[in-house]
Design a protein around this motif. Structure first.
Motif, short mmCIF file in Angstrom:
data_model
loop_
_atom_site.label_atom_id
_atom_site.label_comp_id
_atom_site.label_asym_id
_atom_site.label_seq_id
_atom_site.Cartn_x
_atom_site.Cartn_y
_atom_site.Cartn_z
N SER A 1 -10.52 0.05 1.51
CA SER A 1 -9.30 0.91 1.00
C SER A 1 -9.68 2.06 0.19
N SER A 2 -8.42 2.86 0.01
CA SER A 2 -8.68 4.03 -1.05
C SER A 2 -7.42 4.15 -1.59
N LEU A 3 -6.55 2.91 -1.58
CA LEU A 3 -5.56 3.17 -2.19
C LEU A 3 -4.92 1.66 -2.83
N VAL A 4 -4.35 1.68 -4.22
CA VAL A 4 -3.95 0.66 -4.92
C VAL A 4 -2.48 0.79 -5.32
N VAL A 5 -1.79 -0.19 -5.12
CA VAL A 5 -0.50 -0.23 -5.61
C VAL A 5 -0.30 -1.29 -6.46
N PHE A 18 -4.60 -1.25 2.19
CA PHE A 18 -4.32 -1.01 0.78
C PHE A 18 -4.50 -2.23 0.14
N PHE A 19 -4.64 -2.31 -1.55
CA PHE A 19 -4.44 -3.17 -2.26
C PHE A 19 -3.30 -3.29 -2.88
N LEU A 37 -13.64 -0.06 -3.87
CA LEU A 37 -12.96 1.38 -3.82
C LEU A 37 -13.84 2.37 -3.47
N LYS A 45 -15.24 3.20 -0.21
CA LYS A 45 -14.33 3.85 0.75
C LYS A 45 -14.29 3.25 2.14
N HIS A 51 -10.83 6.41 8.54
CA HIS A 51 -10.12 6.25 7.24
C HIS A 51 -9.98 5.09 6.93
N HIS A 55 -10.09 10.15 -8.97
CA HIS A 55 -8.96 9.33 -8.23
C HIS A 55 -7.59 10.26 -8.87
#
Length: 145
Positions: free
Chosen positions: A116-120, A27-28, A110, A113, A23, A139
């Protein structure tokens, strides 16, 4: 303790961190800079709002060393006192604007994969979501006021 490393060293460390991982380990966190030049940054919005507030004769000042978020919030409220006005202003800034290169690049990263697979993000725009859709990447968008 912070340290500064070269870009090549950073790339090497990221590659080592993702090797053999099932995984993505990172994350970004992205801010307004990813959406410029299509949408102005907070500085540009503050300047616009100061001008708008001046037109409405709503010029009261902040303490000299106020935090940036307080300055932004202050001038945004002075220029657009009603929530509906603020929503319309932001919508006008974003709607119909082209996706930025930075959002397209992030969507491309992204898509692999691996990193990262998550962006905040606190951004109001939908450029990253549109970029992911453009690349055919399913997404989930979680939004909270």
């Amino acid at each position: 303790m912070s340290r500064t490393i070269t870009l090549d060293a950073a790339i090497s460390e990221i590659k080592q961190a993702v090797e053999g991982k099932q995984h993505p380990p990172f994350f970004f966190i992205v801010g307004a800079g990813i959406s410029t030049p299509s949408v102005p940054t907070a500085k540009g919005i503050i300047e616009h709002c100061k001008g708008k507030a001046a037109q409405k004769k709503r010029l009261n000042t902040l303490p000299e060393h106020s935090p940036a978020i307080e300055v932004y919030s202050h001038w945004f409220q002075k220029a657009y006192s009603q929530p509906g006005q603020r929503r319309e202003y932001l919508q006008q800034l974003i709607q119909g604007k082209p996706i930025t290169h930075a959002n397209l690049r992030l969507a491309h990263i992204l898509s692999a994969k691996t990193i990262s697979s998550l962006v905040v993000t606190p951004n109001f725009d939908d450029f990253l979501s549109r970029s992911l859709t453009l690349f055919g990447i399913k997404h989930i968008l979680c939004d909270h006021p």
